[in-house]
Design a protein around this motif. Structure first.
Motif, PDB file in Angstrom:
ATOM      1  N   GLY A 212      38.683  31.402  38.306  1.00 29.77           N
ATOM      2  CA  GLY A 212      39.540  31.984  37.271  1.00 29.77           C
ATOM      3  C   GLY A 212      40.653  31.046  36.843  1.00 29.77           C
ATOM      4  O   GLY A 212      40.681  29.874  37.240  1.00 29.77           O
ATOM      5  N   THR A 213      41.575  31.562  36.049  1.00 27.37           N
ATOM      6  CA  THR A 213      42.595  30.679  35.457  1.00 27.37           C
ATOM      7  C   THR A 213      43.450  29.990  36.523  1.00 27.37           C
ATOM      8  O   THR A 213      43.954  28.909  36.286  1.00 27.37           O
ATOM      9  N   ASN A 214      43.625  30.605  37.670  1.00 28.08           N
ATOM     10  CA  ASN A 214      44.457  29.964  38.690  1.00 28.08           C
ATOM     11  C   ASN A 214      43.654  29.144  39.694  1.00 28.08           C
ATOM     12  O   ASN A 214      44.102  28.883  40.811  1.00 28.08           O
TER      13      ASN A 214
ATOM     14  N   MET B 231      45.588  25.534  40.725  1.00 24.50           N
ATOM     15  CA  MET B 231      46.829  25.401  41.474  1.00 24.50           C
ATOM     16  C   MET B 231      46.900  24.069  42.225  1.00 24.50           C
ATOM     17  O   MET B 231      47.945  23.473  42.345  1.00 24.50           O
TER      18      MET B 231
ATOM     19  N   PRO C  92      38.536  39.420  38.409  1.00 20.81           N
ATOM     20  CA  PRO C  92      37.485  40.064  37.614  1.00 20.81           C
ATOM     21  C   PRO C  92      37.697  41.556  37.373  1.00 20.81           C
ATOM     22  O   PRO C  92      37.429  42.037  36.268  1.00 20.81           O
TER      23      PRO C  92
ATOM     24  N   ALA D 171      40.053  41.527  34.565  1.00 19.39           N
ATOM     25  CA  ALA D 171      39.911  40.580  33.449  1.00 19.39           C
ATOM     26  C   ALA D 171      38.555  40.638  32.748  1.00 19.39           C
ATOM     27  O   ALA D 171      38.462  40.336  31.560  1.00 19.39           O
TER      28      ALA D 171
ATOM     29  N   ASP E 107      43.149  34.421  46.873  1.00 23.32           N
ATOM     30  CA  ASP E 107      44.256  34.889  46.028  1.00 23.32           C
ATOM     31  C   ASP E 107      45.453  35.120  46.922  1.00 23.32           C
ATOM     32  O   ASP E 107      45.297  35.506  48.078  1.00 23.32           O
TER      33      ASP E 107
ATOM     34  N   LYS F 262      47.742  28.398  50.140  1.00 26.84           N
ATOM     35  CA  LYS F 262      49.086  27.842  49.980  1.00 26.84           C
ATOM     36  C   LYS F 262      49.540  28.083  48.547  1.00 26.84           C
ATOM     37  O   LYS F 262      48.710  28.211  47.642  1.00 26.84           O
TER      38      LYS F 262
ATOM     39  N   ARG G 121      49.320  38.772  23.907  1.00 28.93           N
ATOM     40  CA  ARG G 121      49.830  38.366  25.224  1.00 28.93           C
ATOM     41  C   ARG G 121      51.327  38.571  25.314  1.00 28.93           C
ATOM     42  O   ARG G 121      52.006  38.610  24.307  1.00 28.93           O
TER      43      ARG G 121
ATOM     44  N   TYR H 146      51.069  36.251  33.190  1.00 28.25           N
ATOM     45  CA  TYR H 146      49.985  35.348  32.832  1.00 28.25           C
ATOM     46  C   TYR H 146      48.705  36.106  33.150  1.00 28.25           C
ATOM     47  O   TYR H 146      48.302  36.202  34.300  1.00 28.25           O
ATOM     48  N   ASN H 147      48.101  36.698  32.150  1.00 29.52           N
ATOM     49  CA  ASN H 147      46.991  37.623  32.356  1.00 29.52           C
ATOM     50  C   ASN H 147      47.415  38.660  33.402  1.00 29.52           C
ATOM     51  O   ASN H 147      48.422  39.317  33.226  1.00 29.52           O
TER      52      ASN H 147
ATOM     53  N   HIS I 295      46.076  42.554  27.829  1.00 33.41           N
ATOM     54  CA  HIS I 295      44.961  42.830  28.739  1.00 33.41           C
ATOM     55  C   HIS I 295      45.390  42.655  30.199  1.00 33.41           C
ATOM     56  O   HIS I 295      46.514  42.256  30.480  1.00 33.41           O
TER      57      HIS I 295
ATOM     58  N   SER J 293      40.099  46.445  29.156  1.00 31.35           N
ATOM     59  CA  SER J 293      38.699  46.045  29.377  1.00 31.35           C
ATOM     60  C   SER J 293      37.797  47.261  29.641  1.00 31.35           C
ATOM     61  O   SER J 293      36.585  47.197  29.448  1.00 31.35           O
TER      62      SER J 293
ATOM     63  N   LEU K 262      35.694  48.253  26.598  1.00 31.49           N
ATOM     64  CA  LEU K 262      34.752  47.283  26.022  1.00 31.49           C
ATOM     65  C   LEU K 262      33.325  47.480  26.516  1.00 31.49           C
ATOM     66  O   LEU K 262      33.094  47.883  27.649  1.00 31.49           O
TER      67      LEU K 262
HETATM   68  N1  LIG Z   1      40.326  42.972  27.254  1.00 29.78           N
HETATM   69  C1  LIG Z   1      40.623  41.676  27.398  1.00 29.78           C
HETATM   70  N2  LIG Z   1      40.155  41.015  28.476  1.00 29.78           N
HETATM   71  C2  LIG Z   1      40.463  39.715  28.655  1.00 29.78           C
HETATM   72  C3  LIG Z   1      41.258  39.016  27.716  1.00 29.78           C
HETATM   73  C4  LIG Z   1      41.752  39.738  26.587  1.00 29.78           C
HETATM   74  O1  LIG Z   1      42.472  39.197  25.730  1.00 29.78           O
HETATM   75  N3  LIG Z   1      41.420  41.050  26.476  1.00 29.78           N
HETATM   76  N4  LIG Z   1      41.530  37.667  27.933  1.00 29.78           N
HETATM   77  C5  LIG Z   1      40.557  36.913  28.694  1.00 29.78           C
HETATM   78  C6  LIG Z   1      41.056  35.586  29.039  1.00 29.78           C
HETATM   79  S1  LIG Z   1      41.541  34.582  27.741  1.00 29.78           S
HETATM   80  C7  LIG Z   1      41.089  35.114  30.299  1.00 29.78           C
HETATM   81  S2  LIG Z   1      41.506  33.464  30.583  1.00 29.78           S
HETATM   82  C8  LIG Z   1      40.709  35.957  31.426  1.00 29.78           C
HETATM   83  C9  LIG Z   1      41.518  35.710  32.699  1.00 29.78           C
HETATM   84  O2  LIG Z   1      40.699  36.060  33.753  1.00 29.78           O
HETATM   85  P1  LIG Z   1      41.035  35.701  35.263  1.00 29.78           P
HETATM   86  O3  LIG Z   1      41.280  34.255  35.417  1.00 29.78           O
HETATM   87  O4  LIG Z   1      39.955  36.292  36.081  1.00 29.78           O
HETATM   88  O5  LIG Z   1      42.361  36.544  35.511  1.00 29.78           O
HETATM   89  P2  LIG Z   1      43.830  36.134  35.901  1.00 29.78           P
HETATM   90  O6  LIG Z   1      44.636  37.365  35.841  1.00 29.78           O
HETATM   91  O7  LIG Z   1      44.285  34.978  35.096  1.00 29.78           O
HETATM   92  O8  LIG Z   1      43.641  35.712  37.424  1.00 29.78           O
HETATM   93  C10 LIG Z   1      44.540  34.892  38.043  1.00 29.78           C
HETATM   94  C11 LIG Z   1      44.601  35.256  39.528  1.00 29.78           C
HETATM   95  O9  LIG Z   1      45.236  34.180  40.213  1.00 29.78           O
HETATM   96  C12 LIG Z   1      46.005  34.733  41.248  1.00 29.78           C
HETATM   97  N5  LIG Z   1      46.986  33.747  41.731  1.00 29.78           N
HETATM   98  C13 LIG Z   1      48.296  33.624  41.453  1.00 29.78           C
HETATM   99  N6  LIG Z   1      48.796  32.560  42.086  1.00 29.78           N
HETATM  100  C14 LIG Z   1      47.801  32.008  42.801  1.00 29.78           C
HETATM  101  C15 LIG Z   1      47.711  30.880  43.674  1.00 29.78           C
HETATM  102  O10 LIG Z   1      48.680  30.152  43.897  1.00 29.78           O
HETATM  103  N7  LIG Z   1      46.505  30.623  44.229  1.00 29.78           N
HETATM  104  C16 LIG Z   1      45.416  31.403  43.989  1.00 29.78           C
HETATM  105  N8  LIG Z   1      44.275  31.088  44.573  1.00 29.78           N
HETATM  106  N9  LIG Z   1      45.461  32.467  43.164  1.00 29.78           N
HETATM  107  C17 LIG Z   1      46.645  32.765  42.592  1.00 29.78           C
HETATM  108  C18 LIG Z   1      46.615  35.958  40.631  1.00 29.78           C
HETATM  109  O11 LIG Z   1      47.092  36.833  41.638  1.00 29.78           O
HETATM  110  C19 LIG Z   1      45.433  36.499  39.820  1.00 29.78           C
HETATM  111  O12 LIG Z   1      44.695  37.401  40.586  1.00 29.78           O
HETATM  112  O13 LIG Z   1      40.836  37.345  31.048  1.00 29.78           O
HETATM  113  C20 LIG Z   1      40.041  37.649  29.928  1.00 29.78           C
HETATM  114  N10 LIG Z   1      39.990  39.076  29.764  1.00 29.78           N
END
Ligand SMILES: Nc1nc2c(c(=O)[nH]1)N[C@H]1C(S)=C(S)[C@@H](COP(=O)(O)OP(=O)(O)OC[C@H]3O[C@@H](n4cnc5c(=O)[nH]c(N)nc54)[C@H](O)[C@@H]3O)O[C@H]1N2
Ligand SMILES: Nc1nc2c(c(=O)[nH]1)N[C@H]1C(S)=C(S)[C@@H](COP(=O)(O)OP(=O)(O)OC[C@H]3O[C@@H](n4cnc5c(=O)[nH]c(N)nc54)[C@H](O)[C@@H]3O)O[C@H]1N2
Ligand code: SF4
Ligand SMILES: [Mo]
Length: 740
Positions: free
Chosen positions: A105-107, A110, A397, A400, A421, A438, A608, A613-614, A677, A696, A699
């Motif tokens: 995922g987005t994180n 790190m 997931p 997201a 996480d 970490k 957003r 951040y999400n 979202h 979500s 959808l």
């Molecule tokens: N309905 C709807 N759904 C969407 C969207 C929308 O606009 N509408 N947008 C979409 C988009 S663009 C995206 S990119 C996705 C995102 O989808 P995901 O990447 O699955 O969701 P995030 O919430 O970004 O997940 C980031 C996770 O990283 C964790 N985290 C925080 N810090 C750390 C760390 O230091 N280490 C680790 N390992 N984890 C950490 C957070 O607790 C979180 O659980 O969602 C999508 N879903």
């Protein structure tokens, strides 16, 4: 107590602002923007300023966990790796490598090595099932580049643009669509220097408020609007004929394909004035240098992200918005290998229809990767190749992925779900094992990812000039904790599974080629950073000497001439795209593009918010007493619904219903509701005032989707809205519940 003030990189989000961190007694206590940095002008946001609270939050996981039944028990990380490795081996032995999937995922970013090491692990177990959020974000950016071909020098984009066309993207909140730095100061300087700003957004967004020209159409009409602008530019002869003659195929076919998109018809359908489309086209084409960039809005609102992004590239290409022979390349890269720029076109390449075949909806691998929206189907669908184990690295997931009902059912049905996480997220709660990582302040970091993301799309990330920063690890993990760097999980698993050495490998992003590097001994965190920057234009050791970040210009880095005999050309009339455009044109003539259903009269749009951040960072320090995501509505709609701000509304799509807290936003088009979202707790019964609302859930993944990338319609969702009496139970069943 003494306070140490250290420069570092904020990694709360991917914008990587340089900050000054105050450390007292081994604890982060305060953050300010780094005024000594040459690029970001001391910029920070509320999330970055909350770094200390996020770092020391009582909600942070300090030990890995194992679930038995409904209870989670701490488990030492080496034991966790033993157990997970044994289970993966058993699953692979019985069901084959394809039954193991990775979702990064987005994180994932790190630590810069996390994703590369995770991919190396997937290579070694031999599973093609790797997924990222790209395919539920803006995957059309990757596929469209393949269909157009690639100019082998950078776009004009951030090099003194005379015009920027921003389509459904809001850099004041998201930092996308402009160079890294201080958004407010960037726009002030660029517009003082003459840059015109055109924004297309159904909402008067933060950036739309600064626009020279704001088009506020109905959602989902972007393809028609861009096609119409192209039609005007070609009809009025405003295109760059010399550039097209020398480098581009398909001009006449393009002319034919956009012919049906008469500005008067498109304007009437999208509820614009015809003059707005014509003016936008002329402003864009006559400004000299410039760029166009789309955001999540148009990519999510029409289920045709590939076509949308293709038209964005076509618009730039017919205006010749690419750097030419002899021009200065202001940002040749720092931590990436210096890429020589050439004034020539790499011809198109296959963008989809190859590689791993998914078992649903005819989807295949693509330049955007495998469709994440199809992964729940791959988990639920019995048969050969069914996914039974999933490793989630820094993603969420359950909140997201589109279609939450199906997603949660799929996650629950897995034989093995491992989540890395640092919070007990909605996804972690469903996991068999949760790995505690970490935090960024406990790991070294660098701006390498910001440089690579530039290749993702024109107008996307990176700084105007060559810039980089490095930071060492600054804090020790809390005493008594058991936390690992995310990549160490994959290292530990590969060792226990007796797999051959991992190999950090090849081309993570288009345009940058990495030499595959086998890892025989376990590297240190710092060694990995060095390996990831082998062959960089500026050695990492040099970057390390500039703790506040630095510019590394090269005034001689110019675009080289076209190679003798080079005959590669860009294609502005790809067959699939021309056919899709004809399909859009047919519907345009029939009505306004999509069927209107009077039972679902509103459109739900994505947006957003600054303080999250999400799904991440929605904590007291950032949300300041508002842990939910409001349903923003125009005053006219609030009045018509008889709802006041702060009251509850029920929002219903064909799929499901959710409850939300209404909020006034007169910057919206009436008839739309705009909601961020990644909120809610993953269930229908969640307390909306405590956790907010899941969009979500509303959808479908299998009704309207981009047929090349599998991205479903995620915005511009037809919904019904009514005042909600909290005593009425939510009836969430849509027609597809339980069906897959
Ligand atoms: N309905 C709807 N759904 C969407 C969207 C929308 O606009 N509408 N947008 C979409 C988009 S663009 C995206 S990119 C996705 C995102 O989808 P995901 O990447 O699955 O969701 P995030 O919430 O970004 O997940 C980031 C996770 O990283 C964790 N985290 C925080 N810090 C750390 C760390 O230091 N280490 C680790 N390992 N984890 C950490 C957070 O607790 C979180 O659980 O969602 C999508 N879903
Ligand atoms: N603070 C903060 N920053 C973030 C994130 C975050 O959650 N918070 N998320 C990060 C992620 S994962 C991503 S992908 C990026 C996304 O960055 P952006 O793409 O800038 O995302 P949004 O701010 O949602 O902007 C989308 C815009 O599209 C508009 N829109 C909706 N439908 C349509 C349509 O049909 N046509 C047009 N033209 N516009 C439409 C919406 O009104 C909204 O203003 O941001 C990243 N940065
Ligand atoms: S925008 Fe905010 S969260 Fe992101 S890097 Fe900068 S200060 Fe940190
Ligand atoms: Mo995203």
């Amino acid at each position: 107590m003494t306070i140490t003030r250290v420069p570092t990189i904020c990694r709360v989000c991917t914008h990587n602002c340089p900050i000054i961190l105050d450390i007292e007694d081994g604890r982060a206590v305060h953050v300010v923007g780094d005024k000594e940095n040459p690029v970001y002008d001391g910029y920070t946001c509320i999330k970055g300023r909350s770094y200390p609270e996020l770092q020391h939050s009582p909600d942070r996981l300090l030990h890995s966990l194992h679930r038995s039944g409904d209870r989670f028990e701490p488990i030492p990380s080496p034991v966790l790796m033993d157990e997970v490795a044994a289970q993966l081996q058993a699953i692979i032995a019985e069901h084959g490598p394809r039954s193991v999937a990775l979702y990064a995922g987005t994180n994932m970013k790190m630590h810069p090595a996390n994703f590369p090491v995770a991919l190396a692990f997937m290579d070694r177990i031999g599973s093609p099932m790797r997924f990222t959020p790209n395919t539920i974000d803006q995957p059309g950016k990757s596929t469209a580049q393949g269909l157009l071909g690639q100019w082998m020098a950078p776009p004009q984009a951030f090099s003194d643009p005379g015009v920027a066309l921003l389509i459904g993207i809001n850099p004041f909140v998201t930092y996308n669509g402009i160079p890294d730095g201080h958004p407010g100061k960037y726009f002030r300087r660029a517009m003082d220097a003459g840059m015109k700003l055109i924004v297309i957004d159904p909402r008067r967004s933060d950036v739309a408020k600064r626009a020279t020209l704001h088009l506020q159409p109905k959602a989902g009409h972007d393809i028609a609007i861009l096609a119409s602008m192209i039609r005007v530019i070609l009809a009025e002869g405003l295109h760059d004929a010399a550039f097209l003659d020398g480098n581009v195929d398909g001009l006449e076919a393009l002319r034919g394909a956009v012919a049906p998109f008469e500005p008067s018809i498109v304007a009437a359908n999208a509820d614009l004035e015809v003059e707005q489309i014509v003016e936008a086209a002329r402003m864009f084409a006559t400004a000299g240098r410039g760029y166009a960039v789309g955001g999540t809005g148009p990519n999510m609102s029409a289920a045709r992200g590939t076509l949308f992004e293709y038209l964005v590239l076509v618009l730039d290409t017919i205006c010749g918005h690419w750097l030419r022979e002899g021009e200065l390349v202001r940002n040749p890269g720092v931590l990436i290998p210096g890429v020589s720029a050439k004034a020539q076109a790499k011809p198109p390449k296959p963008a989809y229809g190859y590689g791993e075949k998914l078992r649903v909806r005819g989807l295949t691998d693509s330049l955007a990767g495998l469709s994440t929206a199809a992964l729940p189907d791959e988990i639920l669908e019995p048969g050969d190749g069914q996914v039974r184990a999933l490793i989630v690295l820094g993603g969420n997931p359950a909140l997201a992925w589109p279609d939450q009902i199906k997603t949660v059912e799929a996650l629950r049905s897995l034989d093995l779900l491992v989540v890395i996480d640092n919070r007990m997220t909605a996804t972690a709660k469903l996991a068999h094992y949760v790995v505690a990582p970490k935090t960024t302040l406990e790991m070294p970091g660098m701006t390498l990812n910001r440089e690579m993301i530039r290749w993702y799309a024109t107008g996307w990330g990176g700084t105007t000039d060559a810039y980089a920063q490095y930071t060492p690890a600054l804090l020790e993990p809390p005493a008594g904790s058991d936390v690992i760097e995310d990549w160490e999980l994959f290292w530990g698993l590969h060792e226990r599974m007796g797999l051959p050495p991992l190999q950090l490998g090849g081309g993570l992003f288009a345009g940058v080629k990495f030499e595959p590097t086998p890892l025989v001994e376990k590297p240190s965190s710092e060694e990995l950073m060095a390996l990831l920057t082998v062959g960089s234009r500026i050695p990492l050791e040099t970057v390390k000497q500039h703790r506040h970040g630095a510019l590394f210009p090269d005034p001689d880095y110019r675009v080289e001439p076209k190679e003798a005999g080079w005959d590669g050309r860009l294609d502005v009339a790809n067959d699939d795209m021309v056919a899709d455009l004809a399909d859009v044109a047919d519907r345009l003539r029939a009505s306004d593009g999509r069927e209107e259903d009077p039972a679902f009269p509103y459109r739900l749009l994505c947006r957003r918010m600054m303080h999250v951040y999400n799904s991440a960072y929605n904590e007291a320090a950032t949300h300041r007493g508002r842990p939910f995501n409001p349903a923003f509505l125009h005053s006219t709609d609030l009045d018509a619904l008889g709802v006041s701000p702060g009251e509850l509304v029920m929002i219903r799509s064909q799929r499901a219903a959710v409850v939300a807290i209404a909020e006034r936003d007169d910057d919206l088009r009436p008839g739309t509701v705009s909601i961020a979202h990644c909120y809610g707790g993953g269930e229908a019964s969640d307390d909306v005032r405590a956790v907010g609302t899941s969009t979500s859930r509303l959808l479908f993944v299998d009704q309207e989707f981009d047929r090349y990338t599998g991205q479903p319609l995620m915005s511009n969702i037809a919904v019904a809205i009514a005042a909600h009496d909290p005593l009425t139970p939510i009836e969430t069943d849509g027609p597809h519940v339980g069906e897959h």
